[in-house]
Design an enzyme around this catalytic site. Structure first.
Site, PDB file in Angstrom:
ATOM      1  N   ASP A   1     -11.576 -56.312 -29.236  1.00  0.00           N
ATOM      2  CA  ASP A   1     -12.036 -55.997 -27.889  1.00  0.00           C
ATOM      3  C   ASP A   1     -12.926 -57.098 -27.311  1.00  0.00           C
ATOM      4  O   ASP A   1     -12.747 -57.528 -26.173  1.00  0.00           O
ATOM      5  CB  ASP A   1     -12.797 -54.666 -27.923  1.00  0.00           C
ATOM      6  CG  ASP A   1     -13.202 -54.177 -26.558  1.00  0.00           C
ATOM      7  OD1 ASP A   1     -12.539 -53.273 -26.028  1.00  0.00           O
ATOM      8  OD2 ASP A   1     -14.203 -54.683 -26.008  1.00  0.00           O
TER       9      ASP A   1
ATOM     10  N   VAL B   1     -11.715 -52.512 -23.405  1.00  0.00           N
ATOM     11  CA  VAL B   1     -10.380 -53.111 -23.472  1.00  0.00           C
ATOM     12  C   VAL B   1      -9.499 -52.316 -24.428  1.00  0.00           C
ATOM     13  O   VAL B   1      -8.335 -52.023 -24.118  1.00  0.00           O
ATOM     14  CB  VAL B   1     -10.459 -54.588 -23.890  1.00  0.00           C
ATOM     15  CG1 VAL B   1      -9.047 -55.168 -24.056  1.00  0.00           C
ATOM     16  CG2 VAL B   1     -11.239 -55.400 -22.863  1.00  0.00           C
ATOM     17  N   ASP B   2     -10.028 -51.962 -25.579  1.00  0.00           N
ATOM     18  CA  ASP B   2      -9.246 -51.150 -26.518  1.00  0.00           C
ATOM     19  C   ASP B   2      -8.813 -49.834 -25.880  1.00  0.00           C
ATOM     20  O   ASP B   2      -7.648 -49.427 -25.998  1.00  0.00           O
ATOM     21  CB  ASP B   2     -10.072 -50.852 -27.773  1.00  0.00           C
ATOM     22  CG  ASP B   2     -10.032 -51.985 -28.781  1.00  0.00           C
ATOM     23  OD1 ASP B   2      -8.985 -52.642 -28.888  1.00  0.00           O
ATOM     24  OD2 ASP B   2     -11.036 -52.206 -29.462  1.00  0.00           O
ATOM     25  N   ILE B   3      -9.748 -49.152 -25.234  1.00  0.00           N
ATOM     26  CA  ILE B   3      -9.427 -47.845 -24.667  1.00  0.00           C
ATOM     27  C   ILE B   3      -8.453 -47.986 -23.502  1.00  0.00           C
ATOM     28  O   ILE B   3      -7.478 -47.219 -23.391  1.00  0.00           O
ATOM     29  CB  ILE B   3     -10.708 -47.122 -24.228  1.00  0.00           C
ATOM     30  CG1 ILE B   3     -11.609 -46.861 -25.438  1.00  0.00           C
ATOM     31  CG2 ILE B   3     -10.367 -45.810 -23.533  1.00  0.00           C
ATOM     32  CD1 ILE B   3     -10.964 -46.053 -26.544  1.00  0.00           C
TER      33      ILE B   3
END
Length: 401
Positions: free
Chosen positions: A143, A171-173
């Site tokens: 991320d 960013v991951d989510i």
């Protein structure tokens, strides 16, 4: 009431956060998600940010948060006998999700083309930092790296702090949400065309969609964004964050009509006629003075007082919650975004984790079972695939599972 993805089987090779979050959102809507992990360690997230007891169970809070409703099996993907197991899994699958570096599954013999040869209408979702093509394809990314590469960090902080990363994993989510949306769209397309497809989901691309207004302002208007701290991109001194007597509030007042409501709710109707407050441009030209004037007023009363006064006036304002304070936010009692379920084996009582960010009038997303132990459902799933108890024991002895 049936949930949207009941009857859909997802083979989830992913680990850490973006891929597991995507698969987890499908699982909350009824998909049968089979999580495949390497024997021994399993998903890296199982032990990240975990205390000693959680790490011993390989059930970190972050892992528990994104893997509800899944079944877990362990397979050594490099073992010769893994091929038959995966062949059987693919035959009954609708979706495959993987977030290995570009090319890793291809080299193991489980590329999109290889899986499509087994299941022609498979939907195969590849999640990676930079995508499957281009000079950065195959490069590892977490991320933080994509926050940096996407420009997100350049917007965060102040002129004095320099760039800062956001304090969670946006960013991951957002990549997980993007992947779940892409998979849902592919399932809908398959329902009308009968065709599967390969989905290439990039963390960089997902981050750029989050930055849509900023990037559009630059590409179309030539505007290079500044680090504004808590201030609004409108540069109006009436849209920012202020200290109260016992905490902080964030308020966004960017129109003349809302300014009138704000001044009255703050107990300062005289500011309505103050030239510094009189127009959008005036609040930009005198932003420091406007900010200071509002700040002096906020400092005189606790947060709750301002929430009541400004809220009743219809002014957009919110308290700056800590996470513990958020858990006591009365609005959550009416939303159901927090799901409580029995704890997994080895843990006592119940656990509570966030679920999906929406309600459905029919087939509401829900968490039924906690994230699984490493390999918890290996025998169960292999039995469903036609392996008898003796064969399963032999596979385990050989190290294939």
């Amino acid at each position: 009431m049936a949930r949207a993805f009941e009857g859909i089987r997802v083979i989830d090779f992913s680990q850490v956060l973006a891929g597991p979050f995507a698969a987890g959102q499908l699982a909350l809507l009824g998909a049968d998600v089979i999580k495949i992990e390497q024997p021994g360690q399993g998903d890296q997230m199982r032990t990240m940010m975990a205390n000693e007891a959680q790490a011993a169970l390989k059930l970190s809070p972050a892992f528990l948060g994104v893997n509800s409703n899944k079944r877990a099996i362990t397979i050594d993907l490099k073992h010769p006998k893994a091929k038959d197991i995966l062949h059987r899994l693919f035959q009954d699958a609708d979706v495959v999700i993987q977030n290995f570096k570009a090319g890793v599954l291809d080299r193991l013999g489980y590329s999109y083309d290889a899986v499509r040869a087994i299941k022609p209408d498979i939907i195969y979702c590849s999640i990676s930092g930079y995508g499957q093509q281009g000079p950065m394809a195959g490069k590892g990314a977490y991320d933080g790296a994509i926050q940096a590469a996407s420009g997100m960090m350049s917007l965060t902080g102040t002129k004095d702090t320099g760039p800062l990363r956001v304090g969670y994993m946006p960013v991951d989510i957002s990549t997980g949400i993007t992947a779940a949306y892409a998979i849902a769209s592919a399932l809908f397309r398959r329902s009308t065309t009968g065709e599967g497809q390969h989905l290439d989901v990039s963390m960089l691309d997902a981050a750029m969609t989050m930055l849509n207004p900023v990037i559009s302002n630059y590409l179309i208007g030539g505007i290079v964004p500044e680090r504004l701290g808590n201030a609004s991109p409108t540069h109006q001194g009436s849209a920012d964050t202020w200290a109260t007597k016992d905490g902080f509030v964030q308020m966004t007042v960017i129109t003349d009509s809302m300014t009138v409501k704000m001044c009255r709710a703050l107990g300062r109707p005289d500011l309505i006629d103050d030239p510094r407050f009189s127009s959008d441009q005036a609040r930009v030209d005198h932003s420091d003075a406007v900010y200071a004037e509002i700040g002096a007023i906020f400092a005189t009363e606790p947060t709750a007082v301002w929430m009541e006064r400004l809220g009743e006036a219809g002014v957009p304002v919110a308290p700056v919650h800590s996470v513990p304070e958020l858990m006591n936010f009365s609005q959550l009692d009416h939303r159901g975004v927090l799901m409580t379920m029995p704890a997994p084996p080895g843990m006592q009582g119940e656990i509570t984790v966030p679920g999906a960010g929406f309600h459905a009038s029919n087939g509401n997303p829900s968490g039924d079972t906690a994230a699984p132990l490493l390999g918890q459902h290996t025998d169960e799933v292999l039995g469903e695939l036609g392996y008898d108890a003796g064969t399963i024991a032999s596979l385990r002895q050989d190290g294939a599972i």
